[in-house]
Design a protein around this motif. Sequence first.
Motif, PDB file in Angstrom:
ATOM      1  N   PHE A  60       0.812  -1.205   0.000  1.00 19.75           N
ATOM      2  CA  PHE A  60       0.000   0.000   0.000  1.00 19.75           C
ATOM      3  C   PHE A  60       0.851   1.262   0.000  1.00 19.75           C
ATOM      4  O   PHE A  60       1.897   1.320   0.646  1.00 19.75           O
ATOM      5  CB  PHE A  60      -0.947   0.015   1.203  1.00 19.75           C
ATOM      6  N   GLU A  61       0.371   2.277  -0.724  1.00 17.77           N
ATOM      7  CA  GLU A  61       1.035   3.574  -0.782  1.00 17.77           C
ATOM      8  C   GLU A  61       0.079   4.641  -0.259  1.00 17.77           C
ATOM      9  O   GLU A  61      -1.032   4.806  -0.767  1.00 17.77           O
ATOM     10  CB  GLU A  61       1.447   3.903  -2.219  1.00 17.77           C
ATOM     11  N   GLY A  64      -1.410   7.679  -2.797  1.00 19.37           N
ATOM     12  CA  GLY A  64      -2.546   7.345  -3.645  1.00 19.37           C
ATOM     13  C   GLY A  64      -3.818   7.174  -2.846  1.00 19.37           C
ATOM     14  O   GLY A  64      -4.902   7.593  -3.268  1.00 19.37           O
ATOM     15  N   LEU A  65      -3.696   6.576  -1.658  1.00 22.24           N
ATOM     16  CA  LEU A  65      -4.863   6.367  -0.810  1.00 22.24           C
ATOM     17  C   LEU A  65      -5.415   7.691  -0.307  1.00 22.24           C
ATOM     18  O   LEU A  65      -6.629   7.866  -0.186  1.00 22.24           O
ATOM     19  CB  LEU A  65      -4.476   5.484   0.388  1.00 22.24           C
ATOM     20  N   GLU A  68      -7.515   9.145  -3.126  1.00 19.56           N
ATOM     21  CA  GLU A  68      -8.793   8.438  -3.216  1.00 19.56           C
ATOM     22  C   GLU A  68      -9.755   8.917  -2.124  1.00 19.56           C
ATOM     23  O   GLU A  68     -10.932   9.207  -2.390  1.00 19.56           O
ATOM     24  CB  GLU A  68      -8.575   6.927  -3.054  1.00 19.56           C
ATOM     25  N   LEU A 111      -8.956   5.370  -9.748  1.00 19.67           N
ATOM     26  CA  LEU A 111      -7.748   5.144  -8.946  1.00 19.67           C
ATOM     27  C   LEU A 111      -7.759   3.757  -8.314  1.00 19.67           C
ATOM     28  O   LEU A 111      -6.718   3.090  -8.230  1.00 19.67           O
ATOM     29  CB  LEU A 111      -7.638   6.216  -7.858  1.00 19.67           C
ATOM     30  N   GLU A 112      -8.929   3.319  -7.895  1.00 16.23           N
ATOM     31  CA  GLU A 112      -9.036   2.002  -7.274  1.00 16.23           C
ATOM     32  C   GLU A 112      -8.776   0.893  -8.294  1.00 16.23           C
ATOM     33  O   GLU A 112      -8.067  -0.075  -7.998  1.00 16.23           O
ATOM     34  CB  GLU A 112     -10.414   1.833  -6.642  1.00 16.23           C
ATOM     35  N   ASN A 114      -6.992   1.193 -10.965  1.00 19.26           N
ATOM     36  CA  ASN A 114      -5.565   1.271 -11.274  1.00 19.26           C
ATOM     37  C   ASN A 114      -4.729   0.585 -10.193  1.00 19.26           C
ATOM     38  O   ASN A 114      -3.746  -0.104 -10.494  1.00 19.26           O
ATOM     39  CB  ASN A 114      -5.151   2.741 -11.405  1.00 19.26           C
ATOM     40  N   GLU A 115      -5.143   0.764  -8.937  1.00 16.12           N
ATOM     41  CA  GLU A 115      -4.445   0.097  -7.832  1.00 16.12           C
ATOM     42  C   GLU A 115      -4.553  -1.418  -7.950  1.00 16.12           C
ATOM     43  O   GLU A 115      -3.557  -2.138  -7.806  1.00 16.12           O
ATOM     44  CB  GLU A 115      -5.046   0.558  -6.500  1.00 16.12           C
ATOM     45  N   HIS A 118      -2.383  -2.710 -10.831  1.00 12.70           N
ATOM     46  CA  HIS A 118      -0.958  -2.680 -10.477  1.00 12.70           C
ATOM     47  C   HIS A 118      -0.607  -3.839  -9.550  1.00 12.70           C
ATOM     48  O   HIS A 118       0.432  -4.502  -9.746  1.00 12.70           O
ATOM     49  CB  HIS A 118      -0.618  -1.352  -9.809  1.00 12.70           C
ATOM     50  N   MET A 119      -1.455  -4.102  -8.568  1.00 13.49           N
ATOM     51  CA  MET A 119      -1.186  -5.190  -7.635  1.00 13.49           C
ATOM     52  C   MET A 119      -1.202  -6.541  -8.345  1.00 13.49           C
ATOM     53  O   MET A 119      -0.336  -7.391  -8.113  1.00 13.49           O
ATOM     54  CB  MET A 119      -2.223  -5.169  -6.501  1.00 13.49           C
ATOM     55  N   TYR A 196      -6.157  -0.340   5.342  1.00 11.57           N
ATOM     56  CA  TYR A 196      -4.923   0.237   4.820  1.00 11.57           C
ATOM     57  C   TYR A 196      -3.974   0.701   5.917  1.00 11.57           C
ATOM     58  O   TYR A 196      -2.842   0.208   6.018  1.00 11.57           O
ATOM     59  CB  TYR A 196      -5.249   1.402   3.875  1.00 11.57           C
TER      60      TYR A 196
END
Length: 201
Positions: A60-61, A64-65, A68, A111-112, A114-115, A118-119, A196
Amino acid sequence: MAHDTTVPTSGHDEHHHESPVVFGFWVYLMTDCIIFGSLFAAFAVLRNQFNGGPSGHELFELSGLGLETALLLVSSITYGFGMIAAHKNEISKVIMWLGVTFLLGLGFVGLEVNEFAHMIHEGAGPDRSAFLSAFFTLVSTHGLHVTCGLIWIVTLIVQLMGTTEIPERMMNKLTCLSLFWHFLDIVWICVFTYVYLASMI
């Protein structure tokens, strides 16, 4: 005398005819609370089951959170402005604020997604560990609710276009969506804090 008693009775019946709409939606939200409560409980049980995979601290970053979270919280404010305009029967402003709320919510969902992408690309998909399975299930369920809310917003915007007055039925729809949207904000705050932040400590 007969005429005098008919008028208030009609208004009284109409009031009680519309009231169950919002009450029924409260009941629906209670069932949603049970669903999310069960998902949070499952995550609590599985949060340390990494099976040799990455932990939340590694994945987690916070930047970005934070974006969101800001988008979703601001969207609740803009929806509130829309409700104020609705009570004043300012339809053009209602449509404008609903549009702004839609864009903010769409940004959150983008954004979610995209997260998640990426994961999964990094090999941390829902099949990697019990922790990730619980994470994806909980967060994607919330994201699906936000997506449904976006579709609802578009539907109301279309229904409002070309009208000159907001009837009681439409006000009930706006009120129900307001309850739904603010409920999603509360759930997200719980997700952000418990899923998170707690995983990153």
